[in-house]
Scaffold this active site. Sequence first.
Site, mmCIF file in Angstrom:
data_model
loop_
_atom_site.group_PDB
_atom_site.id
_atom_site.type_symbol
_atom_site.label_atom_id
_atom_site.label_comp_id
_atom_site.label_asym_id
_atom_site.label_seq_id
_atom_site.Cartn_x
_atom_site.Cartn_y
_atom_site.Cartn_z
ATOM 1 N N SER A 139 0.854 -1.189 0.000
ATOM 2 C CA SER A 139 0.000 0.000 0.000
ATOM 3 C C SER A 139 0.885 1.232 0.000
ATOM 4 O O SER A 139 2.022 1.199 0.486
ATOM 5 C CB SER A 139 -0.885 0.011 1.251
ATOM 6 N N TYR A 152 -1.683 -1.054 10.491
ATOM 7 C CA TYR A 152 -1.801 -1.255 9.042
ATOM 8 C C TYR A 152 -0.523 -0.821 8.330
ATOM 9 O O TYR A 152 0.025 -1.552 7.491
ATOM 10 C CB TYR A 152 -2.996 -0.471 8.513
#
Length: 252
Positions: A139, A152
């Site tokens: 990401s 995350y």
Amino acid sequence: MRDRVVLVTGGAQGIGRGIAQAVLGAGGSVMIGDLDAEAGRACLQEWQVGPRAAFHALDVAREASVRRWTDAALARFGHIDGLVNNAGIADPHQGPLHELSLEKWNRYLSTNLTGAFLCSKHALPALAAAGGAIVNIASTRALQSEPDTEAYAASKGGLVALTHAMAVSAGPAVRVNAILPGWIATDAWKNPNARRHPKLSRRDHAQHPAGRVGTPEDIGALAVYLLGAASGFVTGQHFVVDGGMTIKMQYV
């Protein structure tokens, strides 16, 4: 991708489904793994590609499940040419760090990072025999952050480091690269019961230098390149696919 077999974790929905469809569109075969069996069965029914697609339930955080999944792929197709480590917890926001439980922290790492390790571990012998490739889906949050997204961000940053480490260890037999998606609208790529048209404003699109929010097809196109022979001199790299957001200066 003709005659190539690619395994895609989290392949029944979202970006994973977009990658699986791109592989199929390029002539390859796919084994998708997902916790949502209903979504997996829906993929096979909607794709209508016969023996070129298969689904097997998969929990990437459990090694026994990963072993069964890779064994099922070999039993079905006889070889594995590519692996896409896409499965993960998608929600980055988990509240202030001082309130984040160790259990929740570990759940992010076990799914988003350890899952990629386990799937790579069990697919690697077959991938090496085939001269295959691994693509990890990280990401842009591996490079930049919003508040309260530590678990995350750490898991996705770990995926980038895991990528270059595996590229060195597994090469030259297996190439390993990572894709770092930005804002990808996946609302229309979910389980049929949860699908909806994405609600995106002009402002949502306009803040991207490319002029729009991304789609799973954008990630699938790059994944096919990285899985195929055309990228034979590319390994250990990470590629940002975010419509230009991470290179745009943000002044209020």
